[in-house]
Enzyme design. Structure first.
Site, PDB file in Angstrom:
ATOM      1  N   ASP A 109       0.902  -1.214   0.087  1.00  0.00           N
ATOM      2  CA  ASP A 109      -0.277   0.101  -0.277  1.00  0.00           C
ATOM      3  C   ASP A 109       0.868   1.142   0.021  1.00  0.00           C
ATOM      4  OD1 ASP A 109      -2.168   1.658   0.078  1.00  0.00           O
ATOM      5  OD2 ASP A 109      -2.774   0.898   2.199  1.00  0.00           O
ATOM      6  N   ASP A 167      -3.210   2.401  -5.829  1.00  0.00           N
ATOM      7  CA  ASP A 167      -1.986   2.450  -4.878  1.00  0.00           C
ATOM      8  C   ASP A 167      -1.921   1.211  -3.832  1.00  0.00           C
ATOM      9  OD1 ASP A 167      -4.533   2.933  -3.435  1.00  0.00           O
ATOM     10  OD2 ASP A 167      -3.341   4.372  -2.021  1.00  0.00           O
ATOM     11  N   GLU A 168      -2.739   0.221  -4.474  1.00  0.00           N
ATOM     12  CA  GLU A 168      -2.402  -1.087  -3.513  1.00  0.00           C
ATOM     13  C   GLU A 168      -2.647  -2.203  -4.333  1.00  0.00           C
ATOM     14  OE1 GLU A 168      -5.385  -2.151  -0.199  1.00  0.00           O
ATOM     15  OE2 GLU A 168      -5.828  -0.093  -0.859  1.00  0.00           O
TER      16      GLU A 168
END
Length: 427
Positions: free
Chosen positions: A21, A115-116
Site C-alpha cells: 500500500d 495505490d494497492e
DNA sequence: TCTGGGGTCCTTAGTCCA
DNA sequence: TCTGTGGACTAAGGACCC
C-alpha cells in the site's frame, strides 16, 4: 470476457502473501511534484463544497483530516491547508510504473486500486529468500525509482497481509508523521494471537452497518466474533456475510491472488454543484455521461446489456432504475436513449443532487454483434466510430454530442471524468 | 459534520417457465 | 386443466471497499 487469467493457488500455510500500500499516495505524488509544499498540510480531492478528501498528507492528517472526509469539514479543521484538485491521469502513470516493479518479482499481482496490490510470492521463495526480505526489497525499489514510500504486510493469506500493512504504516502525530517499520510480518502460527484482540471493524467487510449490528449482539472484537457458532452469524447477518466473517475471524481466507480480473460494470456519475430540477438540463447531463461511458466501453472493447440510471435526491435518498436490453450496446446514443427512457419515469421534483449512468452484463464486442442502433440502421454506430477516431487524433474534447453545445448550457467545457472527487469550486 | 466516484457483492422480491 | 415447486433471470436497494 477475456480468458487470459493467471490465478494463484489458494493459501497453503506458506508465508508468501504480500499486501503493498503506497503511503498517502495522491498527496505524496503531489508533494514530489511540488516539494515547496513538503511541510504544508496538503489535501487532494474535490475542492468544491460538495467534494470529499481523496488523500491527505501526513501534515494534514495531524489536523484530523482523513480521506473520505467532506472537503467543507477539512477546510474548517485546517483553513490554511493547500487543497489540490488531483490529477488522476498522472497518478495512473505513476501507478503503472510501481506495479511493473511488482511484476518483476512475481506474475501473481492483483491490483486493488491505483495505490494497492496483493502479491503471491510463494513461487519466488527459493534458496534462502524469505518473504520479509522480498517485502523490504520492494520498498527499496519503489523508493529508488519513484521517491515514494510504501508499506508492506506479509502473512499466510491475503486478508491477514492487508491487516499487517496497517501495522507497518506511518502514523500522524502533533510533531509530524511517526514512521512505522514499513514491513510487518504476521508469522505462520501467530495469526489468531494477532487477530483476536482487534476490533471487528478492522475486518474486511465490516462497515458501519454490520459493525453496529455486531455491537448490538455484544460482539466488539474479532475474538468475540470467533466465539460465535457459524449458524448464529449466518442467521444474524445472512448466509454469505455470516460465513465470510466466521471464516475471517478464524484467520481462514482461501482466496487466491487473482490476476487480470475483467470489469463487471463501467459507469459514470456526478454530483452537481446545485440540485437540478430542470428535466432538459438533466437530459443533457445524461447524454454527456452516456457519451463518457460509451468511450470507456469502446476503449475496453466491451459492450453491455444492462443500463442503470442512478439518481440521488436533495435529501440524499438514492434510487436506481435499470433495464436489460435484448442485445449488448456500446454506442453513446444508444446508451443515452435507454438511460433517458429510465429517467423519464423518475419524479425529479425533489431536486437531483447526483446523476449516474452505468453499463453491466459486459461482454467483448464481436464483429458480427448487432447493437440496438441496428434496429434503426447503421448510422449511429458509424457516427460513434468516427467520433472515436476524431478523439483519438485530436483529443477527448474535440467532438461531442450536439445537445451539449447549446449556447449558455455551460456544459460543453466539462470534461469526461473531470470531477473524480466532487464538483470543483468554479462550477 | 453532511456526506464523491468508481466499483463489487449480496439479499430480497417478482416474474416467467418447465 | 389446475396447482405447486424450483430454477433462471431481472430489478432494486444496501453494504462495503479504495
Amino acid at each position: 470476457m477475456s480468458e487470459d487469467r493467471l490465478d494463484g493457488r489458494p493459501p497453503d500455510g506458506t508465508l508468501g502473501f504480500l499486501h503493498v500500500d503506497m503511503d498517502a499516495f495522491f498527496a505524496s505524488v503531489e508533494l514530489r511534484r511540488r516539494p515547496e509544499l513538503l511541510h504544508e498540510p496538503v489535501v487532494v480531492g474535490g475542492t468544491g463544497n460538495r467534494g470529499v478528501v481523496a488523500a491527505a498528507s501526513y501534515v494534514a492528517r495531524s489536523y484530523g483530516i482523513h480521506s473520505a472526509m467532506p472537503t467543507s469539514r477539512a477546510r474548517r479543521l485546517c483553513p490554511h491547508a493547500v487543497f489540490l484538485p488531483g490529477d488522476h491521469a498522472h497518478y495512473g502513470e505513476v501507478s503503472e510504473r510501481v506495479m511493473s516493479i511488482f511484476h518483476d518479482i512475481t506474475p501473481l499481482v492483483e491490483p486493488l486500486s491505483l495505490d494497492e496490490a496483493f502479491l503471491d510470492v510463494r513461487g519466488a521463495l527459493h534458496g534462502r529468500d524469505i518473504a520479509a526480505e522480498i517485502a523490504t526489497s520492494i520498498r527499496d525499489r519503489v523508493f529508488e525509482t519513484e521517491q515514494l514510500t510504501c508499506s508492506v504486510g506479509v502473512a499466510t493469506n491475503k486478508f491477514l497481509a492487508k491487516l499487517a500493512t496497517e501495522r507497518a504504516k506511518p502514523r500522524p502525530s502533533d510533531v509530524g508523521p511517526v514512521f512505522g517499520s514499513g514491513v510487518h510480518v504476521i508469522e505462520a502460527g501467530g495469526e489468531l494471537e494477532f487477530l483476536h484482540p482487534l476490533p471487528v471493524r478492522d475486518l474486511w467487510g465490516v462497515g458501519p452497518a454490520t459493525g453496529a449490528r455486531l455491537s448490538r449482539m455484544g460482539i466488539e472484537t474479532v475474538g468475540d466474533l470467533a466465539a460465535q457458532p457459524e449458524h448464529h452469524l449466518r442467521n444474524a447477518l445472512g448466509n454469505a456475510v455470516g460465513l465470510h466473517l466466521h471464516r475471517l475471524s478464524h484467520a481462514v481466507d482461501e482466496r487466491p491472488v487473482e490476476v487480470g480480473r475483467g470489469a463487471k460494470s463501467i459507469g459514470h456519475e456526478e454530483t452537481f454543484p446545485q440540485d437540478l430540477r430542470d428535466r432538459d438540463r438533466l437530459g443533457r447531463q445524461l447524454v454527456r455521461m452516456a457519451d463518457a461511458v460509451a468511450g470507456r466501453l469502446r476503449d475496453a472493447g466491451l459492450a453491455g446489456k444492462t443500463v442503470t440510471v442512478k439518481v440521488r435526491f436533495a435529501d440524499f435518498t438514492t434510487i436506481t432504475r435499470s433495464n436489460t436490453l435484448p442485445e449488448p450496446i456500446d454506442g453513446g446514443i444508444a446508451i443515452a436513449r435507454a438511460a433517458e427512457r429510465l429517467l423519464s419515469a423518475v419524479d425529479i421534483n425533489a431536486g437531483v443532487r447526483l446523476l449516474g449512468v452505468s453499463m453491466s452484463q459486459l461482454g467483448e464486442v464481436t464483429a458480427e454483434q448487432l447493437s440496438l442502433d441496428d434496429l434503426v440502421g447503421r448510422s449511429w454506430s458509424d457516427a460513434d466510430d468516427v467520433v472515436g477516431e476524431i478523439r483519438g487524433k485530436f483529443g477527448g474534447h474535440a467532438i461531442g454530442p450536439a445537445t451539449l453545445s447549446r449556447p449558455g448550457s455551460g456544459l460543453s467545457r466539462m470534461k469526461q471524468g473531470q470531477q473524480q472527487w466532487g464538483p470543483g469550486q468554479d462550477l
